[in-house]
Design an enzyme around this catalytic site. Sequence first.
Site, mmCIF file in Angstrom:
data_model
loop_
_atom_site.group_PDB
_atom_site.id
_atom_site.type_symbol
_atom_site.label_atom_id
_atom_site.label_comp_id
_atom_site.label_asym_id
_atom_site.label_seq_id
_atom_site.Cartn_x
_atom_site.Cartn_y
_atom_site.Cartn_z
ATOM 1 N N ASP C 77 0.824 -1.198 0.000
ATOM 2 C CA ASP C 77 0.000 0.000 0.000
ATOM 3 C C ASP C 77 0.868 1.262 0.000
ATOM 4 O O ASP C 77 0.490 2.292 -0.550
ATOM 5 C CB ASP C 77 -0.936 0.003 1.220
ATOM 6 C CG ASP C 77 -2.158 -0.893 1.001
ATOM 7 O OD1 ASP C 77 -2.299 -1.450 -0.105
ATOM 8 O OD2 ASP C 77 -2.964 -1.027 1.929
ATOM 9 N N GLY C 78 2.050 1.171 0.603
ATOM 10 C CA GLY C 78 2.967 2.308 0.636
ATOM 11 C C GLY C 78 3.388 2.697 -0.771
ATOM 12 O O GLY C 78 3.398 3.876 -1.142
ATOM 13 N N ASN C 151 -4.387 9.129 1.609
ATOM 14 C CA ASN C 151 -4.756 8.572 2.911
ATOM 15 C C ASN C 151 -5.062 9.643 3.947
ATOM 16 O O ASN C 151 -6.176 9.778 4.406
ATOM 17 C CB ASN C 151 -3.630 7.677 3.456
ATOM 18 C CG ASN C 151 -3.824 6.212 3.154
ATOM 19 O OD1 ASN C 151 -4.846 5.820 2.595
ATOM 20 N ND2 ASN C 151 -2.860 5.382 3.530
ATOM 21 N N LYS C 162 5.065 15.377 21.748
ATOM 22 C CA LYS C 162 5.220 16.627 22.507
ATOM 23 C C LYS C 162 3.929 17.383 22.299
ATOM 24 O O LYS C 162 3.388 17.386 21.202
ATOM 25 C CB LYS C 162 6.405 17.399 21.934
ATOM 26 C CG LYS C 162 7.037 18.370 22.888
ATOM 27 C CD LYS C 162 8.231 19.034 22.241
ATOM 28 C CE LYS C 162 8.702 20.181 23.094
ATOM 29 N NZ LYS C 162 9.360 19.727 24.328
ATOM 30 N N ASP C 181 -0.998 15.589 20.856
ATOM 31 C CA ASP C 181 0.218 15.242 20.113
ATOM 32 C C ASP C 181 0.007 15.430 18.620
ATOM 33 O O ASP C 181 0.862 15.022 17.822
ATOM 34 C CB ASP C 181 0.598 13.783 20.377
ATOM 35 C CG ASP C 181 1.333 13.614 21.702
ATOM 36 O OD1 ASP C 181 1.362 14.574 22.482
ATOM 37 O OD2 ASP C 181 1.865 12.528 21.943
ATOM 38 N N ALA C 193 -6.193 3.207 7.590
ATOM 39 C CA ALA C 193 -4.743 3.235 7.732
ATOM 40 C C ALA C 193 -4.389 3.850 9.093
ATOM 41 O O ALA C 193 -4.891 3.410 10.122
ATOM 42 C CB ALA C 193 -4.125 4.020 6.573
ATOM 43 N N TYR C 194 -3.604 4.877 9.085
ATOM 44 C CA TYR C 194 -3.105 5.461 10.332
ATOM 45 C C TYR C 194 -4.246 5.912 11.255
ATOM 46 O O TYR C 194 -4.203 5.714 12.473
ATOM 47 C CB TYR C 194 -2.199 6.644 9.976
ATOM 48 C CG TYR C 194 -1.424 7.230 11.114
ATOM 49 C CD1 TYR C 194 -0.846 6.419 12.080
ATOM 50 C CD2 TYR C 194 -1.247 8.609 11.231
ATOM 51 C CE1 TYR C 194 -0.115 6.955 13.131
ATOM 52 C CE2 TYR C 194 -0.517 9.152 12.267
ATOM 53 C CZ TYR C 194 0.043 8.328 13.222
ATOM 54 O OH TYR C 194 0.751 8.863 14.260
#
Lengths: 303, 303, 303, 303
Positions: C77-78, C151, C162, C181, C193-194
């Site tokens: 997928d990348g 995506n 942070k 974050d 995905a993510y």
Amino acid sequence: MTTSQPFKRIALISRHHNMDAAPVFTNLIKHLNKQSDIVYIQKKTAENLQLPPHNLSIIQDDTLANHCDLLLSVGGDGNFLNTAQLALTHDLPILGINRGRLGFLADVYPHELEKITSVLDGNYIEEQRTVLTCAVSHTEQVATYCDTALNEITLSPKQGPKLIEFEIMINGQFVCTQRSDGLIIATPTGSTAYALSGGGPILYPSLNVVVLVPIFSHNLSSRPIVINADDTITIQLRNAGGVQAHISCDSRPCILMSACATLHIKKYEQTVRLIHPHDYNYFQTLRSKLHWESKEHVGTSAH
Amino acid sequence: MTTSQPFKRIALISRHHNMDAAPVFTNLIKHLNKQSDIVYIQKKTAENLQLPPHNLSIIQDDTLANHCDLLLSVGGDGNFLNTAQLALTHDLPILGINRGRLGFLADVYPHELEKITSVLDGNYIEEQRTVLTCAVSHTEQVATYCDTALNEITLSPKQGPKLIEFEIMINGQFVCTQRSDGLIIATPTGSTAYALSGGGPILYPSLNVVVLVPIFSHNLSSRPIVINADDTITIQLRNAGGVQAHISCDSRPCILMSACATLHIKKYEQTVRLIHPHDYNYFQTLRSKLHWESKEHVGTSAH
Amino acid sequence: MTTSQPFKRIALISRHHNMDAAPVFTNLIKHLNKQSDIVYIQKKTAENLQLPPHNLSIIQDDTLANHCDLLLSVGGDGNFLNTAQLALTHDLPILGINRGRLGFLADVYPHELEKITSVLDGNYIEEQRTVLTCAVSHTEQVATYCDTALNEITLSPKQGPKLIEFEIMINGQFVCTQRSDGLIIATPTGSTAYALSGGGPILYPSLNVVVLVPIFSHNLSSRPIVINADDTITIQLRNAGGVQAHISCDSRPCILMSACATLHIKKYEQTVRLIHPHDYNYFQTLRSKLHWESKEHVGTSAH
Amino acid sequence: MTTSQPFKRIALISRHHNMDAAPVFTNLIKHLNKQSDIVYIQKKTAENLQLPPHNLSIIQDDTLANHCDLLLSVGGDGNFLNTAQLALTHDLPILGINRGRLGFLADVYPHELEKITSVLDGNYIEEQRTVLTCAVSHTEQVATYCDTALNEITLSPKQGPKLIEFEIMINGQFVCTQRSDGLIIATPTGSTAYALSGGGPILYPSLNVVVLVPIFSHNLSSRPIVINADDTITIQLRNAGGVQAHISCDSRPCILMSACATLHIKKYEQTVRLIHPHDYNYFQTLRSKLHWESKEHVGTSAH
């Protein structure tokens, strides 16, 4: 693991009803008979199973303590939880044999006869698992602790998903008022069962802790709270339109709790003694049950 | 906001029973009487409220459509959901007046008389909110759609938290088999209600979508799924030990669903027409209801 | 699926470096050569792969539009996400061939030669997938949209986890101030995905929506928000001790964003055209990727 | 609470830079001077604050142990975490004074002078809070434990949210391979800080446990794991394209960790000694910080 006293007097406990379980039992019994002084079958188990003729002695629950030194739970984790009630009453250890996919509690397959032999010979790991007990009291009433749970005690509305409102106290200290679909109070053993579906953490089995997992709390910042297993938990059901609640131990039939009644939960004085084969590995079970083995899960963004 | 036809014929709908609501109503009625051609009070509302003598006309539900042009829901979001049933039947818009803390649906305080005046004068925002309808059918049977939900339709086990097993189909396409404590099918309106407690996303109200939120799924990788509101959803209850399920629309009393029965869900042909004051701001409501205003929440690690 | 124009001029795009990919390519190329008028290999792909002698024409990126009618993305997928950049620039469809486990985007195995043949013959499903574009502007500056994401666009602190503080606006309307974050803004394609790791919902691919998923928000009642893909999103980074942020599209190298700068996100005018084999089934991919097939997951409590 | 030895020699520790903090300090110092034998101000604190003329003795960090019996941390929880480093080095207890909203650690307001007086007089609650320490080692290398954390140790990719892959071992036993944006290893103190944003449970402060919270794991069935604080944790970073990681203790500047390096985490031999006023109540702090007080949160469906 250290080598311990072998188990010589075994009792089979199962709630299987279906005939197709019979061959598994027949094979297992044949094997056990070779090695053990005596193999019992629980009266209820025998009635349910309707095994073909066998030479097992039928045993009543109330004589288990005197005649056996090991309960063999044959079935899934659900069966194991039922057996755990007997184990507590008669102070006997349990070995769990699982006919389907391995469970968290029943972690030996019936065909692993060498493994079973080895356990009966005294090569096993014994774990003490924390148990909870609970009582429901009404005003002024003294609470009588009446039921035990190896996995979890669940407070839920009497009917379907419905808001209940209750106050949580720990060691007499007010924690919060919660409006939710209920609360799960789970042991480390139960942390990988119902509580996990509810967003609770995994608690390593030997920890002396308990987790409170809210069920669909209206307050979106409610979170699971892990406390000492020696703490006492008190939950008072508020009178929100006469809503009643159910208290359930390990998903067994429920105690009814009226509005304004109080639920008391504390650690039970006894533990359940789990017998594992010598190659038992908790993390291996976790990886297998939670699908942590496989490599890729969500679609990647190159990263 | 555009200026529209003023509302001249108002019907008050409330399920308040307690006498302390009376002053609020008395004050509100006085104000409404000044501005409207006629102010009705629903028969059931009047019976429940036992207001002091007033000059309102009592109206039966079945004549609402002919005599009114606005329903005034006085109570919380729960009351609004009930009023929405009437609004659909009689194709009338609703303005929600909230006696307690502002809700997602009932977003005017009873003391905001100027705001109410302005709305009745025709200065308002009207939103069309998606509604769901459902039917339960058994083998061969044709499904009769019988109930509607502005917030959500909930599938849950008949008694307490108990595993049910069912298959989800979307437009006839198999999605998955789920073993869980149930499923919430929510509209964008309902996405900030029960579905939100269950981990569902916030759906902007005007989106033509629906979200399926699993309730404590045994499969830890189950996730809420957002689909097109025009899709039809079919859920077939598996026969796992004869377990029955409850179907509930906006938390109203339930339809019983036997094992092997099928639940059909689709978008209802009508929408609920929400009337907001001209300064209505959805994100403002979100911030207020979900405590997004305050600055600090969790303990910081310097970061 | 309808039968469409066959694809006759194919370009292979891959970022594989390792030699062991060569046999897969050799075999695939042999097959493609039989069926196509011409098979190109992207110049960069050819350089990386160091294939054994072959008769493919090498093609430069800037001539893709004129010479090809299909991009064949060979990798995971990348790789597909990278290919999508080319596809947008040259307005070409993509077929994704996956060497490893099937992906959400690359859903054909290299050994499924008949399936590939069938697609090239014109038997395929074409989907239009929404793409996002973004720009960072500083005071008074006009934003220049410069990067696209199939995506997701991710806002994150420049260094490690942070806290950053920023304001979210939708169509110019203030939504909230967030201390977290970061934030993921994902398309339906990116929702699996993510964003899914971050607790976002699954969005059916054809929906015209976008989801905002907070990354570890300090406000525990922050939730993913689904909005219309036609909405414009503006995010203003607050000056909290000069903290800088990174903007990343589909996890590619980042744009630096200074304190007080503004990030603009909107739907890109073009879509990515995904080519699927005729038996493509989105829910089948979901079930396979998210392990929804297997029966039992968490330990049961009899229930 | 029992009455203990009064604190007579106090050192002020703060990292405030802004002048508007000065009046708070001036007032506090005046009060402390009345009651204490001697009030010190840390050299760095004095330099940062640029207080108006005062009669405090300036003290260097390396002489704290000999001259003081209490550190007064003036600032938020972040300042407290910094002070905790000094407290460990010099084996001194800390009282936290919070200029803003009360924190989990800094739980006295500067204007609560009577409360401060009472604490200094010896009326306080002292808690021992678990601290973690960590080391990074490369092949064959012996690990040197170098940094401590009162809240948490965070493993994260060197740049932005980016997938890292690592193996977790507990007491040398393999737990799992994780592909995620990192891992938080938190103490009970840290369980209400960063780990809570990441979905970790609340751990009662006195528990001897530690929680591992995955950051956006690719495996959707990853869950926080609570283990014994006496367990040693080892994390080996896999070589996935040379990706490097950052190790950060309580969000302080990071240790760089190369691919294939190993992170070792264990309980530090010392605890941080927290001083609370006598009316300290952990659950009250929870309720206040997590907004558990307010009544209604999500929109109700009548239920």
